[in-house]
Design a protein around this motif. Structure first.
Motif, short mmCIF file in Angstrom:
data_model
loop_
_atom_site.label_atom_id
_atom_site.label_comp_id
_atom_site.label_asym_id
_atom_site.label_seq_id
_atom_site.Cartn_x
_atom_site.Cartn_y
_atom_site.Cartn_z
N GLN A 117 0.50 0.75 6.43
CA GLN A 117 1.40 1.13 7.52
C GLN A 117 1.16 2.83 7.98
O GLN A 117 1.03 3.00 9.31
N GLY A 118 0.61 3.55 6.91
CA GLY A 118 0.32 4.67 7.32
C GLY A 118 -1.03 5.13 6.50
O GLY A 118 -0.88 5.12 5.31
N PHE A 119 -1.99 5.43 7.13
CA PHE A 119 -3.21 5.84 6.58
C PHE A 119 -3.26 7.45 6.04
O PHE A 119 -3.38 8.23 6.84
N THR A 120 -2.64 7.72 4.86
CA THR A 120 -2.66 9.20 4.24
C THR A 120 -3.14 9.15 2.75
O THR A 120 -2.53 8.22 2.19
N SER A 121 -3.73 10.09 2.49
CA SER A 121 -4.14 10.20 0.99
C SER A 121 -3.06 10.48 0.07
O SER A 121 -3.22 10.37 -0.90
#
Length: 329
Positions: free
Chosen positions: A267-271
């Motif tokens: 859903q959210g592309f975050t490291s």
């Protein structure tokens, strides 16, 4: 092959369904040399690349192209004495680049690794270069910086624009054409670090077989190629994955069967998600399977292990990771 007009090569591959033919190794080498050295008109470059895209490159063409590319890579990078070379060119749309945690585990095991890649701004993909700084690895802005990074971190990330700028220029022509070119394939095959082991992830059907056939000609490296998630060097356990190992000119195909489970789209592309899983604060079914499966494939190449041995060792590395530190530190 000298003084051949570039228009002859365009004519050879573009002369219609009955008249067109593939280039020989020598012709492909000369054509790519002229293209990389910008000895031709931009219109000729565009016509050549799109005609190749229509009929797809033969193995001999790829061999000639990659020979021309490798001759133009600075030998300075190979002085770092890398163990493993991994191309990171596809970028992710559905999942995060979990294979980077597999790379981190290899680094903690003592391997020296060269990551290289490129990003296409208009693709809306999440690239390795987007995730790595938050995971603890800076992006090298020169070969000299890459040398310092690998001494400090055991790994470096080098943009293709630094490793081989003319090839990066061709990749970025996708913004003009709306289609990938052979440059995307060549970048994966490049191994600019001249490491004895190389890993390549591809996306399209049969490209894994074609890569393996080209890898047969590289007698100074052992290679692994497979159809990875999104085209990156990451094994997706939601499907069977055919692993093509090439050693000393011989190809071995091994099937890694799918695992139980179903991967939901991220859903959210975050490291931050990757860091939470690394630190054991969050469980991610797809991510953890991808880390262990990808690492297993890497270990099969590096240490010539069978599937069972590689999975067992990968799981051990995952359990023993340093959760208190960044993956790359």
């Amino acid at each position: 092959m000298r003084n051949v007009p570039f228009s002859d090569y365009i004519k050879a591959i573009g002369k219609g369904q009955r008249g067109a033919r593939h280039l020989t190794f020598e012709e492909a080498y000369d054509a790519m040399s002229q293209l990389l050295d910008e000895k031709i008109a931009p219109e000729q470059a565009g016509a050549f690349l799109m005609l190749l895209r229509m009929q797809e490159e033969s193995v001999d063409e790829l061999k000639g192209f990659i020979q021309a590319c490798r001759e133009r890579v600075s030998p300075q990078l190979s002085e770092c004495k890398f163990n493993l070379d991994i191309g990171c060119y596809a970028g992710k749309r559905r999942q995060l680049p979990w294979y980077l945690l597999s790379v981190a585990l290899l680094v903690q095991a003592g391997y020296r690794i060269c990551l290289h890649g490129a990003s296409e701004p208009g693709s809306q993909r999440y690239y390795a270069s987007h995730a790595l700084p938050a995971l603890g690895l800076p992006l090298a802005d020169s070969i000299e910086k890459a040398q310092k990074d690998v001494d400090q971190f055991g790994v470096c990330y080098l943009d293709l624009g630094i490793a081989l700028k003319p090839l990066d220029r061709i990749i970025k022509m996708r913004e003009l054409f709306g289609l990938r070119s052979c440059a995307n394939t060549l970048a994966r095959l490049l191994n600019p670090s001249k490491a004895p082991f190389a890993i390549q992830g591809v996306y399209h059907t049969h490209l894994d077989e074609r890569h393996a056939a080209v890898n047969q000609t590289f007698t100074d490296q052992a290679s692994l190629v497979f159809r990875g998630d999104g085209g990156d060097p990451e094994i997706n356990r939601d499907r069977d994955t055919h692993l093509y190992f090439t050693r000393s000119g011989t190809i071995e195909k091994i099937n890694l069967p799918e695992a139980k489970g179903w991967a939901l789209k991220e859903q959210g592309f975050t490291s931050d998600t990757m860091l939470s899983v690394w630190r054991g604060k969050f469980s991610h079914g797809y991510g953890e399977q991808a880390v262990i499966a990808s690492l297993s494939g890497y270990l099969m190449l590096l240490e010539n292990l069978n599937i069972e041995q590689a999975i067992s060792k990968a799981e051990q590395y995952w359990q023993m990771r340093n959760k208190e530190a960044l993956p790359f530190h």
